[in-house]
Design a protein around this motif. Structure first.
Motif, mmCIF file in Angstrom:
data_model
loop_
_atom_site.group_PDB
_atom_site.id
_atom_site.type_symbol
_atom_site.label_atom_id
_atom_site.label_comp_id
_atom_site.label_asym_id
_atom_site.label_seq_id
_atom_site.Cartn_x
_atom_site.Cartn_y
_atom_site.Cartn_z
ATOM 1 N N ARG B 31 29.185 24.973 62.083
ATOM 2 C CA ARG B 31 28.259 24.427 63.080
ATOM 3 C C ARG B 31 27.870 22.997 62.709
ATOM 4 O O ARG B 31 27.822 22.104 63.555
ATOM 5 N N ARG B 33 29.577 20.882 60.894
ATOM 6 C CA ARG B 33 30.729 19.971 61.063
ATOM 7 C C ARG B 33 30.918 19.588 62.517
ATOM 8 O O ARG B 33 31.165 18.429 62.847
ATOM 9 N N VAL B 34 30.829 20.598 63.368
ATOM 10 C CA VAL B 34 31.053 20.320 64.786
ATOM 11 C C VAL B 34 29.896 19.509 65.370
ATOM 12 O O VAL B 34 30.095 18.626 66.202
ATOM 13 N N ASP B 35 28.681 19.787 64.904
ATOM 14 C CA ASP B 35 27.525 19.017 65.376
ATOM 15 C C ASP B 35 27.660 17.537 65.037
ATOM 16 O O ASP B 35 27.163 16.677 65.767
ATOM 17 N N VAL B 37 30.348 15.839 64.994
ATOM 18 C CA VAL B 37 31.500 15.206 65.656
ATOM 19 C C VAL B 37 31.086 13.987 66.489
ATOM 20 O O VAL B 37 31.690 12.918 66.356
#
Lengths: 182, 333
Positions: B31, B33-35, B37
């Motif tokens: 979560r 890592r994707v946040d 992006v």
């Protein structure tokens, strides 16, 4: 089991603003991620059978989605194609579990109460040996419970191709199961 | 257990296996890592950028090269090939039309195949590097197309064939020294204002049909101007001789097929003609007579330079001849 992924029109139609002006867009992106991340992660894990690789695949797909400004069904296609590419790379560098082979040679599986375990173990190995394209279709069909048209849409291929891949994959898996039954 | 039961069991077991792969909710680390992006402002890596640029550059360069080859080859055909400039009204090639030139750029045909093949290979590599979602189609095209092109460019084609015999006239057959084991020598002794006849067979030595589009004259020496004034086709080996034959028109040769070509040529303004004398060898120089057949195999353009397979056919000419002066002199009655 592993649900579908839907988009948010606002994010899909927006252009690609600069980073400073992207606050609203970033928030929309994060909301979508929050909503669909679990499904995406579980789908990737089911296809890849590896949680760490699944995390990387989801991250890569998110980067592609952010870059393209889209987070609709296209995201799932990107994710699935990314998983397939990873399977191909893995197939080129396949590892052989020598220990497992030795154990099985010394302690052959017998049909008793552990029959289910043996069957699933054989199926798991047979899954790992499938062509990546076939494995993806099987995972989407029986892991994500997608229909054939939905799989065709997710992969961007004709339904006939999906059916053909399913047929071939199930044939191999059935053979593996039959082998254990003997 | 019936097949239906087997299938149901397989599905059930398969679902169990795949369910066992389900890891549950996404971990906190993912979560995060994707946040991040959007904050990281994803940009293509240098390697990706270079790879894509290379792929595009390769594809564009290949396209330009292929276009240039096609344009050059079509120009060569229009300007130089006998039988390649069909009459607009009838569509029948005119062997004596204005398209007949003494020095056609026939090399274009010879090189076109190789250059085009290289271009296609480059295009294929470009497609391979350019990562497409569906990788198999570009892969198949990128490999099969260049291979097919190479096969068509390199496979056996038209060869000169002596099975029908070779007829040349007027010609002088020299007395060769005792013990000479080389090929037979023939000297063409037609004068600058005369013509000579050469009848020779061509055969399709390859496994695919070929379509012959034209026959070129050829010389590397500007003092000679050998060119055909008439090209006729003799479908059967020459019996009786001489035969008239039909005017040239593009024709197709099946694998192993044979066609006689009767070429009526002018040896050029510097040809020695009747004044040729073998004795003072230093007075004369010699130009071999060759011809180039342009044809295609499944549409792939080819051109092969051929000569009389049974002998060396030479045009003797004076080395000190000025071609323009000789041409003027021969044109004056």
């Amino acid at each position: 089991m592993v649900g579908g992924l839907v988009g948010e029109p606002g994010l899909e139609r927006e252009g690609r603003p600069g980073l400073r002006a992207a606050d609203g867009r970033s928030d929309a992106f994060r909301r979508l991620v929050e909503r669909h991340l679990d499904d995406a992660y579980r789908l990737a894990a089911v296809i890849l059978g590896d949680r760490v690789e699944a995390e990387d695949a989801v991250h890569d797909a998110a980067v592609a989605a952010w870059r393209a400004g889209r987070f609709d069904a296209w995201f799932r296609r990107i994710l699935v194609n990314g998983c397939r590419d990873r399977l191909r790379v893995r197939a080129r560098h396949r590892l052989v579990d020598v220990g497992r082979a030795l154990v099985e040679a010394e302690h052959p599986v017998v049909a008793d109460a552990s029959e289910h375990t043996a069957t699933r173990d054989a199926l798991g190995r047979s899954l790992a040996g499938l062509d990546p394209d076939h494995l993806v279709v099987v995972a989407l069909r029986f892991g994500a419970d997608l229909t054939v048209p939905a799989i065709a849409e997710a992969l961007g291929i004709p339904e006939g191709t999906v059916k053909s891949r399913l047929h071939h994959a199930l044939g191999r898996l059935r053979a593996a199961m039959t082998e254990v039954d003997r | 257990m019936s097949e239906r039961e087997d299938d149901l069991r397989l599905e059930r077991e398969l679902r169990e296996v795949l369910r066992g792969r389900d890891p549950g909710p996404a971990p906190y680390g993912l979560r995060g890592r994707v946040d991040r992006v959007p904050e990281e402002g994803p940009r293509p890596s240098g390697r990706q950028t270079a790879g894509r640029a290379l792929a595009w550059a390769g594809s564009i360069a290949a396209g330009i090269a292929a276009t240039a080859v096609v344009v050059a080859a079509s120009r060569a055909r229009d300007s130089g090939a006998i039988g390649a400039s069909p009459d607009a009204a009838t569509g029948v090639p005119d062997p004596l039309g204005p398209g007949v030139v003494p020095y056609p750029p026939i090399e274009m045909f010879g090189y076109a195949a190789a250059v085009l093949a290289v271009s296609l290979v480059a295009l294929g590599i470009g497609l391979l590097v350019l990562r497409r979602r569906s990788g198999r189609i570009p892969l198949v095209l990128g490999v099969l197309v260049p291979v097919l092109a190479a096969v068509l460019a390199l496979m056996p084609g038209v060869v000169a064939d002596e099975s029908g015999g070779t007829m040349v006239q007027p010609v002088v057959v020299p007395q060769m020294p005792a013990g000479y084991t080389g090929s037979r020598m023939l000297y063409l002794v037609a004068g600058p204002t005369e013509t000579y006849d050469l009848e020779i067979g061509i055969r399709n030595s390859g496994p695919l049909p070929v379509t012959v589009h034209g026959v070129f004259g050829r010389t590397d020496d500007a003092r000679l101007n050998p060119h055909w004034v008439e090209v006729r086709l003799v479908p059967e080996p020459r019996t009786p001789s001489p035969v008239t034959g039909d005017p040239f028109a593009p024709f197709t040769l099946a694998p192993g097929g044979w066609m006689g070509v009767r070429l009526t040529g002018n040896p050029g303004p510097c040809a020695a003609g009747g004044s040729f004398d073998q004795a003072p060898a230093d007075t004369f120089q010699y130009q071999p007579v060759t011809f180039t057949v342009s044809y295609d195999i499944l549409g792939w353009p080819r051109a092969d330079r051929l000569s009389d397979p049974s002998s060396q056919l030479l045009v003797p000419y004076r080395g000190d001849c000025d071609p323009s002066a000789a041409a003027s002199a021969s044109a004056t009655p």
